[in-house]
Design an enzyme around this catalytic site. Structure first.
Site, PDB file in Angstrom:
ATOM      1  N   CYS A   1       0.828  -1.215  -0.041  1.00 28.51           N
ATOM      2  CA  CYS A   1       0.052  -0.228   0.155  1.00 28.51           C
ATOM      3  C   CYS A   1       0.802   1.328  -0.049  1.00 28.51           C
ATOM      4  CB  CYS A   1      -0.635   0.097   1.044  1.00 28.51           C
ATOM      5  SG  CYS A   1      -1.943   1.477   1.320  1.00 28.51           S
ATOM      6  N   VAL A   2       0.561   2.031  -0.891  1.00 28.06           N
ATOM      7  CA  VAL A   2       1.603   3.158  -1.147  1.00 28.06           C
ATOM      8  C   VAL A   2       1.243   4.319  -0.128  1.00 28.06           C
ATOM      9  CG1 VAL A   2       0.103   4.454  -2.792  1.00 28.06           C
ATOM     10  CG2 VAL A   2       2.333   4.902  -2.973  1.00 28.06           C
TER      11      VAL A   2
END
Length: 122
Positions: free
Chosen positions: A72-73
């Protein structure tokens, strides 16, 4: 049957280790699965994560499986993990995302949940 392994546990926990062990077992049995690192687990993707020689380095261990490693960025950036593109965009000193890991959005997680027959969270 397709399984999503959602890892949220920090790399120093037994849960993170158990997630890796499950992935190894599933790969050896050629079972279909995918992996998504979220919350504190995004630290596993940090190339600068150091572990003592007598401890399993989960960053390197996951790389040996040769499977897509989605991270997840937003969770990664908020925990100091960045790829080259985001380091430039956010004026960070350098990138530190380990090889074979990919920063991606929650849309990828939503699609993975939608397509999975089973979801296991660690």
């Amino acid at each position: 049957m397709h399984t999503l392994i959602l890892i949220t546990a920090a790399p120093t926990t037994r849960l993170a280790y158990h997630a890796f062990q499950l992935a190894c077992a599933m790969k050896s049995k050629q079972q279909s699965f995918e992996v998504f690192f979220y919350q504190d687990a995004v630290s596993i993707a940090n190339a600068q994560l150091w572990r003592a020689e007598d401890e399993l380095n989960l960053t390197q261990a996951w790389q040996t499986l040769n499977v897509p490693l989605n991270v997840c960025v937003s969770a990664a950036l908020s925990r100091g993990v960045s790829d080259e593109e985001n380091a430039k965009r956010h004026h960070l000193a350098h990138d530190n995302l380990a090889e074979q890991y990919t920063l991606t959005g929650l849309g990828t997680l939503a699609e993975a949940i939608k397509s999975a027959d089973h979801l296991l969270q660690f």
